[in-house]
Design a protein around this motif. Structure first.
Motif, mmCIF file in Angstrom:
data_model
loop_
_atom_site.group_PDB
_atom_site.id
_atom_site.type_symbol
_atom_site.label_atom_id
_atom_site.label_comp_id
_atom_site.label_asym_id
_atom_site.label_seq_id
_atom_site.Cartn_x
_atom_site.Cartn_y
_atom_site.Cartn_z
ATOM 1 N N PRO A 1 -7.713 -7.916 2.083
ATOM 2 C CA PRO A 1 -7.078 -8.100 3.386
ATOM 3 C C PRO A 1 -5.611 -7.663 3.402
ATOM 4 O O PRO A 1 -4.950 -7.608 2.362
ATOM 5 N N ARG A 2 -5.135 -7.376 4.598
ATOM 6 C CA ARG A 2 -3.693 -7.250 4.811
ATOM 7 C C ARG A 2 -3.152 -8.663 5.035
ATOM 8 O O ARG A 2 -3.861 -9.515 5.567
ATOM 9 N N SER B 1 0.860 -1.191 0.000
ATOM 10 C CA SER B 1 0.000 0.000 0.000
ATOM 11 C C SER B 1 0.894 1.239 0.000
ATOM 12 O O SER B 1 2.122 1.135 0.125
ATOM 13 N N ARG B 2 0.284 2.396 -0.106
ATOM 14 C CA ARG B 2 1.052 3.645 -0.104
ATOM 15 C C ARG B 2 1.867 3.788 1.178
ATOM 16 O O ARG B 2 3.001 4.265 1.166
ATOM 17 N N ASP B 3 1.287 3.330 2.302
ATOM 18 C CA ASP B 3 1.990 3.450 3.581
ATOM 19 C C ASP B 3 2.763 2.178 3.958
ATOM 20 O O ASP B 3 3.071 1.945 5.123
ATOM 21 N N ASP C 1 -3.764 4.143 0.935
ATOM 22 C CA ASP C 1 -3.298 3.666 2.236
ATOM 23 C C ASP C 1 -4.016 2.370 2.610
ATOM 24 O O ASP C 1 -5.163 2.132 2.194
ATOM 25 N N ALA C 2 -3.360 1.581 3.460
ATOM 26 C CA ALA C 2 -3.918 0.283 3.881
ATOM 27 C C ALA C 2 -5.300 0.438 4.503
ATOM 28 O O ALA C 2 -6.217 -0.329 4.212
ATOM 29 N N VAL D 1 -3.041 -8.115 0.193
ATOM 30 C CA VAL D 1 -3.226 -9.340 -0.572
ATOM 31 C C VAL D 1 -4.170 -9.057 -1.745
ATOM 32 O O VAL D 1 -5.384 -8.976 -1.590
ATOM 33 N N ILE D 2 -3.559 -8.864 -2.907
ATOM 34 C CA ILE D 2 -4.313 -8.563 -4.129
ATOM 35 C C ILE D 2 -3.413 -8.910 -5.305
ATOM 36 O O ILE D 2 -2.191 -8.713 -5.234
#
Length: 240
Positions: free
Chosen positions: A90-91, A40-42, A67-68, A47-48
């Motif tokens: 999801p993360r 992500s940006r941060d 961002d996440a 998961v993608i």
């Protein structure tokens, strides 16, 4: 014995790369999975599969531009099998916390040198924190990612994702000290399989969805197969 990996969880049964999909995979008793990661940006591991949001969500833009906290609110049901409940992106951390897999193939898409380094270090830190260092393999088709993994996280196993035969995948896998060769099933000849196994590689073929093909590859002696339908694979290969 051919081992089964759920592809992006259970991509054929539930929206790919979502918590729901990985839970479906586990419901079939399939304890190994393959998934895809983007930052992500941060700097969170999300998961993608695609670098963009368009195919699996109703959003636009690149994963890395969000961002996440925002990504986790986006519904990733689009284009997959019908699902009643929203299925957010999801993360990786959430999956590590909620899913007890015996092994994870974490595929990192091609990345710049800096991003590759950041990604493999983030995976190592998180795997260590969750006591999963020996249960994850960083896989990639990107030399940049495999080089970063070899240099920066040598204690995590590596796997080469090979889709085309124009380079000798065995040579590349050897060059980066890989333990897994994730091979497009169309490249899996008995000769190449034997040669890879003689070289000490675990050969994992993808994406195998037809029962007849599952049986044929199991007969060849592949170590594992990655499938969108872990339940079907489990039923088909029960006797293998």
């Amino acid at each position: 014995m051919t081992i089964i990996y759920g592809h992006r969880g259970a991509k054929g049964e539930a929206p790919e790369n979502t918590l729901t999909s990985f839970q479906e995979c586990l419901k079939h008793g399939v304890k190994r999975c393959e998934l895809d990661l983007h930052l992500s940006r941060d700097g969170e591991l999300m998961v993608i599969h695609d670098p963009t949001l368009k195919r699996t969500t109703d959003r636009r833009g690149k994963v890395v531009e969000h961002d996440a906290a925002d990504l986790m609110t986006y519904d990733a049901r689009k284009g997959g099998p019908g699902w009643v409940q929203p299925c957010p992106i999801p993360r990786l951390e959430e999956l590590f916390e909620k899913c007890a897999f015996d092994h994870w193939q974490l595929e990192v898409k091609s990345a710049s040198r800096t991003r590759a380094a950041t990604t493999v270090l983030a995976i190592r830190e998180m795997a260590q924190r969750h006591g999963l260092l020996d249960k994850v393999t960083i896989t990639s088709s990107s030399r940049e990612v495999l080089r970063a993994a070899l240099e920066l996280t040598p204690d995590i196993s590596r796997g080469l994702v090979a889709e085309y035969a124009w380079l000798d995948p065995l040579k590349v896998a050897q060059g980066y000290g890989c333990e897994i060769l994730a091979l497009n099933w169309t490249l899996c000849t008995p000769e190449r399989l034997k040669k890879a196994q003689n070289q000490g590689l675990h050969v994992s073929v993808w994406t195998v969805n037809e029962p007849a093909l599952m049986r044929r590859l199991a007969d060849f002696g592949v170590d594992s197969l990655i499938t969108d339908f872990p339940g079907l694979a489990s039923a088909t290969l029960g006797k293998y």
